[in-house]
Design a protein around this motif. Structure first.
Motif, PDB file in Angstrom:
ATOM      1  N   SER A  27       0.816  -1.998   1.562  1.00 39.09           N
ATOM      2  CA  SER A  27       0.595  -0.623   1.117  1.00 39.09           C
ATOM      3  C   SER A  27       1.485  -0.338  -0.086  1.00 39.09           C
ATOM      4  O   SER A  27       1.149   0.489  -0.935  1.00 39.09           O
ATOM      5  CB  SER A  27       0.921   0.364   2.247  1.00 39.09           C
ATOM      6  OG  SER A  27       0.016   0.227   3.319  1.00 39.09           O
ATOM      7  N   LEU A  28       2.638  -1.024  -0.149  1.00 37.12           N
ATOM      8  CA  LEU A  28       3.566  -0.904  -1.266  1.00 37.12           C
ATOM      9  C   LEU A  28       3.966  -2.297  -1.725  1.00 37.12           C
ATOM     10  O   LEU A  28       4.097  -3.214  -0.904  1.00 37.12           O
ATOM     11  CB  LEU A  28       4.835  -0.147  -0.849  1.00 37.12           C
ATOM     12  CG  LEU A  28       4.702   1.299  -0.357  1.00 37.12           C
ATOM     13  CD1 LEU A  28       6.042   1.789   0.195  1.00 37.12           C
ATOM     14  CD2 LEU A  28       4.233   2.206  -1.487  1.00 37.12           C
ATOM     15  N   GLY A  32       7.712  -0.509  -5.078  1.00 36.84           N
ATOM     16  CA  GLY A  32       7.266   0.681  -4.376  1.00 36.84           C
ATOM     17  C   GLY A  32       8.011   0.881  -3.071  1.00 36.84           C
ATOM     18  O   GLY A  32       8.319   2.017  -2.688  1.00 36.84           O
ATOM     19  N   SER A  62      -2.438   5.976   3.252  1.00 33.62           N
ATOM     20  CA  SER A  62      -2.466   4.514   3.345  1.00 33.62           C
ATOM     21  C   SER A  62      -3.604   4.040   4.235  1.00 33.62           C
ATOM     22  O   SER A  62      -4.292   3.061   3.925  1.00 33.62           O
ATOM     23  CB  SER A  62      -1.130   3.989   3.885  1.00 33.62           C
ATOM     24  OG  SER A  62      -0.076   4.279   2.987  1.00 33.62           O
ATOM     25  N   THR A  65      -6.960   4.617   2.480  1.00 30.00           N
ATOM     26  CA  THR A  65      -7.152   3.693   1.362  1.00 30.00           C
ATOM     27  C   THR A  65      -7.799   2.395   1.845  1.00 30.00           C
ATOM     28  O   THR A  65      -8.575   1.769   1.119  1.00 30.00           O
ATOM     29  CB  THR A  65      -5.803   3.385   0.687  1.00 30.00           C
ATOM     30  OG1 THR A  65      -5.259   4.591   0.156  1.00 30.00           O
ATOM     31  CG2 THR A  65      -5.971   2.386  -0.457  1.00 30.00           C
ATOM     32  N   GLN A  84      -2.308  -1.190  -2.681  1.00 34.88           N
ATOM     33  CA  GLN A  84      -0.889  -1.436  -2.948  1.00 34.88           C
ATOM     34  C   GLN A  84      -0.350  -0.582  -4.092  1.00 34.88           C
ATOM     35  O   GLN A  84      -0.875  -0.596  -5.197  1.00 34.88           O
ATOM     36  CB  GLN A  84      -0.685  -2.922  -3.252  1.00 34.88           C
ATOM     37  CG  GLN A  84       0.763  -3.378  -3.141  1.00 34.88           C
ATOM     38  CD  GLN A  84       0.884  -4.881  -3.273  1.00 34.88           C
ATOM     39  OE1 GLN A  84       0.346  -5.474  -4.207  1.00 34.88           O
ATOM     40  NE2 GLN A  84       1.573  -5.507  -2.346  1.00 34.88           N
ATOM     41  N   ARG A  85       0.739   0.161  -3.828  1.00 35.38           N
ATOM     42  CA  ARG A  85       1.320   1.070  -4.814  1.00 35.38           C
ATOM     43  C   ARG A  85       2.656   0.538  -5.305  1.00 35.38           C
ATOM     44  O   ARG A  85       3.424  -0.058  -4.546  1.00 35.38           O
ATOM     45  CB  ARG A  85       1.518   2.463  -4.202  1.00 35.38           C
ATOM     46  CG  ARG A  85       0.212   3.169  -3.822  1.00 35.38           C
ATOM     47  CD  ARG A  85       0.493   4.462  -3.070  1.00 35.38           C
ATOM     48  NE  ARG A  85      -0.719   5.232  -2.852  1.00 35.38           N
ATOM     49  CZ  ARG A  85      -1.539   5.063  -1.835  1.00 35.38           C
ATOM     50  NH1 ARG A  85      -1.283   4.125  -0.925  1.00 35.38           N
ATOM     51  NH2 ARG A  85      -2.615   5.816  -1.687  1.00 35.38           N
ATOM     52  N   ASN A  86       2.968   0.808  -6.586  1.00 33.18           N
ATOM     53  CA  ASN A  86       4.254   0.400  -7.145  1.00 33.18           C
ATOM     54  C   ASN A  86       5.184   1.609  -7.256  1.00 33.18           C
ATOM     55  O   ASN A  86       4.848   2.722  -6.837  1.00 33.18           O
ATOM     56  CB  ASN A  86       4.064  -0.275  -8.511  1.00 33.18           C
ATOM     57  CG  ASN A  86       3.326   0.637  -9.495  1.00 33.18           C
ATOM     58  OD1 ASN A  86       3.419   1.866  -9.438  1.00 33.18           O
ATOM     59  ND2 ASN A  86       2.583   0.043 -10.413  1.00 33.18           N
ATOM     60  N   GLN A  89       3.793   4.822  -9.011  1.00 31.67           N
ATOM     61  CA  GLN A  89       2.886   5.618  -8.189  1.00 31.67           C
ATOM     62  C   GLN A  89       3.636   6.362  -7.087  1.00 31.67           C
ATOM     63  O   GLN A  89       3.292   7.488  -6.741  1.00 31.67           O
ATOM     64  CB  GLN A  89       1.803   4.715  -7.595  1.00 31.67           C
ATOM     65  CG  GLN A  89       0.835   4.198  -8.645  1.00 31.67           C
ATOM     66  CD  GLN A  89       0.028   3.011  -8.161  1.00 31.67           C
ATOM     67  OE1 GLN A  89       0.562   2.056  -7.624  1.00 31.67           O
ATOM     68  NE2 GLN A  89      -1.277   3.076  -8.348  1.00 31.67           N
ATOM     69  N   ASN A  93       3.874  10.537  -6.877  1.00 31.54           N
ATOM     70  CA  ASN A  93       3.444  11.265  -5.690  1.00 31.54           C
ATOM     71  C   ASN A  93       4.581  11.903  -4.899  1.00 31.54           C
ATOM     72  O   ASN A  93       4.321  12.556  -3.883  1.00 31.54           O
ATOM     73  CB  ASN A  93       2.657  10.338  -4.760  1.00 31.54           C
ATOM     74  CG  ASN A  93       1.273  10.025  -5.289  1.00 31.54           C
ATOM     75  OD1 ASN A  93       0.470  10.914  -5.508  1.00 31.54           O
ATOM     76  ND2 ASN A  93       0.994   8.755  -5.517  1.00 31.54           N
ATOM     77  N   THR A 141      -5.863  12.367  -2.479  1.00 28.43           N
ATOM     78  CA  THR A 141      -6.102  11.049  -1.890  1.00 28.43           C
ATOM     79  C   THR A 141      -7.265  11.072  -0.906  1.00 28.43           C
ATOM     80  O   THR A 141      -8.153  10.215  -0.961  1.00 28.43           O
ATOM     81  CB  THR A 141      -4.838  10.540  -1.173  1.00 28.43           C
ATOM     82  OG1 THR A 141      -3.747  10.500  -2.103  1.00 28.43           O
ATOM     83  CG2 THR A 141      -5.058   9.147  -0.612  1.00 28.43           C
ATOM     84  N   ASN A 265      -2.153   8.203 -13.367  1.00 27.80           N
ATOM     85  CA  ASN A 265      -0.822   8.674 -12.986  1.00 27.80           C
ATOM     86  C   ASN A 265      -0.468   9.973 -13.695  1.00 27.80           C
ATOM     87  O   ASN A 265       0.133  10.877 -13.106  1.00 27.80           O
ATOM     88  CB  ASN A 265       0.237   7.611 -13.300  1.00 27.80           C
ATOM     89  CG  ASN A 265       0.144   6.408 -12.382  1.00 27.80           C
ATOM     90  OD1 ASN A 265      -0.244   6.535 -11.221  1.00 27.80           O
ATOM     91  ND2 ASN A 265       0.481   5.247 -12.893  1.00 27.80           N
TER      92      ASN A 265
END
Length: 287
Positions: A27-28, A32, A62, A65, A84-86, A89, A93, A141, A265
């Motif tokens: 997820s990250l 992230g 998550s 997604t 997957q978020r960095n 992101q 958020n 989201t 973003n």
């Protein structure tokens, strides 16, 4: 003093578990996960309510997604496994809400206050900003992740013309309803945890229930603002080679809508900022 030591310790433990779990489940990414740990630790250390709304946003977004990944892979040109978020992101958020939480802590110390303009209009506005922030993020989201799975034809919010799925600024009834529900869930988490942690009289505590419909409206409002920005200042085009909607111009890309001014973003950041401000003002008048 004991309270000051216990809550930060709990914050670190919870944040470590969540960040590690999110990294393992993709997820990250690593950056992230580190950013998420810092942000979540800050939220929980200042107030369990702020940590709760962040957790609700993170876990529900998550999970959603990952729903219908195969269908999203076909439509979304920027699809990532597990969403997957960095760190960029993560901060997009949660950055504004983190700053607001730190300001509240600077003003009130370790006291978890209710929304009450008579006590402090400034603190009420700051708390309202956090609510607006996560209602907007969650609403955007939920509407995006569920809207793209809808069988209904999406329509561009500026002219209501039918467009391809994945077009920035496109909306569906299912997506708008999801955004409203997403905001309500954030408000519910804030209210429920607040009954156990916030210190205020009975009448003020009871009035906090109004947070739920307010957060629902904020979720819808944030989604609409995001869609308006996506349709106007964010580029969408159809790539004839990839056979997908893309977010950048190119020789094989036919424009659908929007100017190439902000990326996703940037749009998220502006919509969050505007929703945060509007919810802050609303809280001053409501509470």
């Amino acid at each position: 003093m004991e309270y000051n030591l216990i809550q930060p310790s709990v914050a670190v433990i919870i944040s470590s578990i969540v960040a590690l779990r999110a990294y393992r489940r993709k997820s990250l990414d690593l950056s992230g996960a580190i950013a998420g740990f810092i942000v979540m630790s800050t939220h929980f250390a200042i107030s369990y309510r702020y940590g709760a709304v962040l957790l609700v946003f993170f876990f529900t977004s998550s999970k959603l997604t990952k729903v219908g990944e195969e269908k999203k892979r076909v439509v979304d040109a920027d699809f990532k496994e597990g969403g997957q978020r960095n760190w960029i992101q993560v901060l997009s958020n949660s950055g504004i809400a983190t700053v607001l939480a730190l300001l509240i802590w600077k003003i009130t110390g370790w006291q978890d206050k209710c929304l009450d303009s008579k006590d402090s209009a400034l603190v009420t506005a700051l708390i309202g900003g956090i609510l607006g922030h996560y209602s907007c993020c969650n609403g955007d989201t939920w509407s995006s992740e569920l809207g793209i799975l809808s069988d209904a034809t999406p329509r561009l919010i500026t002219n209501f013309k039918p467009v391809r799925k994945g077009t920035n600024g496109a909306v569906t009834n299912a997506g708008l309803l999801a955004a409203t529900a997403a905001g309500a869930v954030v408000g519910l988490a804030f209210v429920v945890v607040g009954f156990f942690t916030a210190k205020c009289d009975y009448g003020t505590a009871l009035k906090q229930i109004l947070v739920i419909p307010l957060a629902a409206v904020a979720g819808l409002c944030g989604s609409v603002i995001d869609s308006l920005l996506g349709a106007t200042v964010q580029f969408s085009g159809f790539c004839t080679v990839r056979n997908k909607v893309v977010g950048k111009p190119g020789p094989t890309v036919k424009k659908i809508s929007g100017l190439n001014i902000l990326d996703n973003n940037g749009v998220n950041l502006v919509s969050v900022l505007l929703t945060t401000m509007l919810t802050s003002i609303a809280c001053i008048y409501i509470f």
